[in-house]
Scaffold this motif. Structure first.
Motif: not given
Length: 261
Positions: A105, A107, A125, A235
């Motif tokens: 992931l 971000w 997360l 999330l």
């Protein structure tokens, strides 16, 4: 024979434990040392492996739902292959449930981020969120030049495990999580058989090394385990006043731990 004195002692201990629990504060589980060393991460592009399941393809959130109401679609904005957190819409979670997996992931907090401490690009997360609210959180936060309790900075298992290093890039740049997760196992009577384990890399640097979680990751109070099985990935829309963070390029590789067969 159980004596009256023994019963009185047990009752007194019960009262003391309840008083301590009722007086718990967030600060009780916040630590400010040791401070992780700073490391500059390498540049690089992270591509999806051939057997990965894409959880966000840059077009829509069809594989996600609202954590408030799982019958409703995820309410975050998608634009230019990026998801923007919407604190009004609340948390989102995967439709699919997982046990053990490898997860990727990316971000980003805005370049013009304001605030300080935990009110600076705060999200999370949740590697497993059995009930859509609690769960096991790997912290998302701007920790580039932002002092907060070290078990609450980016790369931490929230309120449990301090990251091995602070490898945050400056605000406005993409941060990358690569995580190996082993879900906890429980006996038939609900007692813990084996704890959850997590190994995590932030921007290519190891920040959690096969850490055994002590339980879920509450804001207040001590961690504990409650029996559960496969769970969604969640999330967090934290709701702090900071500018909204962005997320992209999410994929997962479910794996089977041979020793659990």
């Amino acid at each position: 024979m159980i004596t009256q004195r023994f019963l009185f002692t047990c009752f007194a201990l019960f009262i003391v434990a309840n008083v301590i629990a009722q007086n718990a504060k967030p600060e009780d589980t916040e630590f400010y040392s040791p401070v992780p060393p700073k490391v500059t991460p390498a540049e690089g592009k992270f591509e999806k492996p051939s057997d990965a399941e894409v959880l966000f393809d840059g077009r829509n959130l069809d594989k996600w739902v609202s954590s408030k109401d799982t019958t409703q679609p995820a309410g975050w904005k998608v634009d230019d292959k990026i998801i923007t957190v919407d604190k009004k819409a609340g948390d989102i979670q995967t439709k699919e449930r997982f046990m053990d997996f490898q997860l990727h992931l990316e971000w980003r907090v805005p370049k013009n981020i304001t605030g300080k401490g935990q009110a600076r690009g705060n999200s999370g997360l949740f590697l497993a969120s059995p009930d859509g609210q609690g769960g096991y959180e790997l912290q998302i936060l701007d920790s580039y030049e932002n002092t907060t309790y070290v078990n609450g900075q980016a790369g931490s298992i929230y309120k449990q495990s301090i990251p091995l290093a602070n490898v945050n890039r400056p605000p406005g740049e993409w941060q990358v999580y690569d995580v190996a997760w082993v879900a906890p196992r429980f006996n038939e009577d609900g007692t813990l058989k084996s704890p959850a384990k997590v190994t995590a890399f932030l921007n290519g640097i190891l920040v959690q090394n096969n850490y055994d979680l002590k339980g879920h990751t509450p804001y207040i109070g001590q961690p504990e385990y409650k029996a559960h099985g496969a769970s969604p990935i969640r999330l967090q829309a934290h709701g702090d006043p900071s500018e909204p963070i962005s997320v992209r390029n999410i994929w997962v590789r479910p794996v089977t731990q041979l020793y659990f067969k």
